[in-house]
Design a protein around this motif. Structure first.
Motif: not given
Length: 497
Positions: A109-130
């Motif tokens: 899997p090429n998930l390092a280049a294309y991570p899931d959307w919840l991971t992108r949420v956490e990277r944008a703002d780790s204060a958000l709860s996923t």
């Protein structure tokens, strides 16, 4: 972070900016006063047409209150119509030729280049709860990364009942910002009895009750009035009438998007929304800007705009010479949209009527002409698209060669120094066929802009310098061949930069 502005204010401001166009714009300002939250519910192996046949009042209510869109899948060699590729496509917002999950083995899997959307949420703002909870363990254990706050693989003994109770508890008692829930039993019924069975309808009725519990947990929250919830429901693949999936039949390639939230037109049906749009739509709703460097295939639903080809849908007609397409499927026309034309002056005679020169068609119609000839890989076109198919044309007696040119309107370019030309292209090379894009300024002699001689499947972009005195730019897409493959063109855009 900008000094003096709290995190939530920044998110809400971005969310409002993301919704300035499209159907969500009408309520963007009102929604900006509330906290954006997202719930995505995945119903494994569930088919939209069978939801409509089943006793499913909760799913019916979500459709009646929002948007419904059927979406179709790929087939091999891009990927199987199985859960691994399906759920990964939904999670990442890209098709399998990017995330590289081909089946349920997750070999490379090429998930390092294309991570899931919840991971992108956490990277944008780790204060958000996923939060992710699923009956199929590969979803929380493999597809969604450890960056997600909470990942739960429901113990098999609890199955969907346990997944539902855990989701309800988190939504009712916690304060999550972004949630993904997967329920599995409809797929189980599909395997055991087939999608045409009463058992399959009964399974949909059962999962509908669980969806109802989950949605009730959202709407019963004490803070619900201060929250702006976007709820989306989808599936990873369909099922054959007798049971099973993984192949290339139309039934196996079926999925859908149901979206319910502020600004979505109640009871609306769209043909341009794809499963890859779920992840970017969720991110945009949370106020997370989509970085072009992510190379997502999907787009926020609010930003999707129809092209000229899409306007042809009411004019589509049924089969003429094709035999593998049901008579009830309306899906092709030779009539070009306003401003466009097709030049068949060099075209041979005879052949299959539907594909005599450039045609305008849909995935449902075109892929049913002949399975497993890679037409199922045309995943990046939306709604109605243009196709030149010399292979299908040659299935009936003909003379001459296949030579057809699709001609665009004359786009105004006066006063512009440079313009960008963009279009979605799916091209399969075979033999001596040719595919060329030509540009003409002020109606002058066309010059070659691009040519293709190998597989192309994606968005094409060309930046052109506008010649002095040029007032218009016209494009020509010329395809030639003789019982070779085909070329698909869609979503042509010309704009100043």
């Amino acid at each position: 972070m900008t000094a003096g502005l709290p995190r939530r204010s920044l998110l809400l401001g971005t969310a409002a900016a993301a919704l300035v166009t499209g159907p969500l714009a009408r309520t963007a300002l009102a929604a900006a006063a509330r906290t954006p939250k997202v719930l995505v519910i995945g119903l494994d192996g569930t088919m939209l047409n069978r939801i409509k046949d089943a006793d499913a009042p909760n799913l019916d209510a979500l459709m009646a209150g929002g948007l419904t869109a059927a979406s179709s899948l790929y087939a091999n060699p891009m990927a199987e119509t199985s859960s691994g590729p399906g759920w990964t496509t939904i999670a990442t917002g890209v098709w399998p030729d990017k995330h590289n999950v081909k089946d349920n083995n997750f070999t490379a899997p090429n998930l390092a280049a294309y991570p899931d959307w919840l991971t992108r949420v956490e990277r944008a703002d780790s204060a958000l709860s996923t939060y992710v909870v699923a009956s199929w363990a590969s979803i929380p254990n493999t597809i969604y990364s450890a960056t997600v706050d909470t990942r739960v693989a429901t113990p098999s003994a609890e199955y969907d009942a346990g997944t539902t109770s855990r989701a309800v508890a988190r939504l009712r008692d916690g304060n999550p910002d972004a949630v993904f829930v997967q329920l599995d039993n409809v797929d189980h019924a599909g395997h055991a009895s087939g999608s045409a069975s009463q058992a399959y309808l009964d399974a949909i009725k059962g999962v509908d009750g669980q969806v109802g519990q989950i949605v009730a947990a959202v709407r019963g929250r004490a803070t619900y009035a201060q929250e702006d919830w976007l709820i989306m429901v989808t599936a990873d693949h369909g099922h054959t009438p007798t049971g099973g999936h993984g192949g290339s039949t139309w039934e196996e390639r079926q999925t859908f998007v149901i979206a319910n939230g502020a600004g979505l037109v109640a009871g609306s049906v769209r043909y341009d929304v794809r499963m890859v749009d779920i992840a970017p739509t969720a991110l945009a709703h949370l106020g997370i800007a989509i970085d072009p460097a992510w190379s997502l295939d999907g787009a926020p639903i609010a930003g999707l705009t129809p092209d000229a080809f899409d306007a042809l849908r009411p004019q589509l007609t049924g089969r003429v010479d094709e035999t593998g397409i049901a008579a009830c499927v309306l899906g092709f026309t030779h009539t070009a949209p306003s401003g466009w034309s097709v030049d068949n002056s060099a075209m041979g005679t005879g052949g299959v009527t539907e594909w005599r020169g450039w045609s305008f068609t849909t995935d449902e119609f075109w892929t049913r002409t002949q399975r497993d000839q890679y037409r199922e890989l045309n995943v990046r076109s939306r709604n109605v698209f243009a196709v030149a198919d010399s292979d299908e044309w040659a299935d009936k007696s003909f003379s001459g060669t296949y030579d057809t040119t699709l001609v665009s309107p004359a786009y105004p370019v006066s006063g512009l120094a440079t313009v960008k030309v963009e279009y979605t292209s799916y091209y399969q090379q075979d033999g001596a066929q040719t595919a060329k894009v030509l540009a003409s300024w002020n109606g002058g002699t066309p010059v070659q802009l691009a040519s293709y001689s190998s597989l192309v499947n994606g968005r094409q972009t060309h930046t052109l310098t506008v010649p002095a005195g040029a007032g218009t730019l016209q494009l020509r897409f010329r395809y030639t061949g003789s019982n070779n493959w085909y070329w698909v063109v869609d979503n042509v855009r010309v704009y100043g930069v």
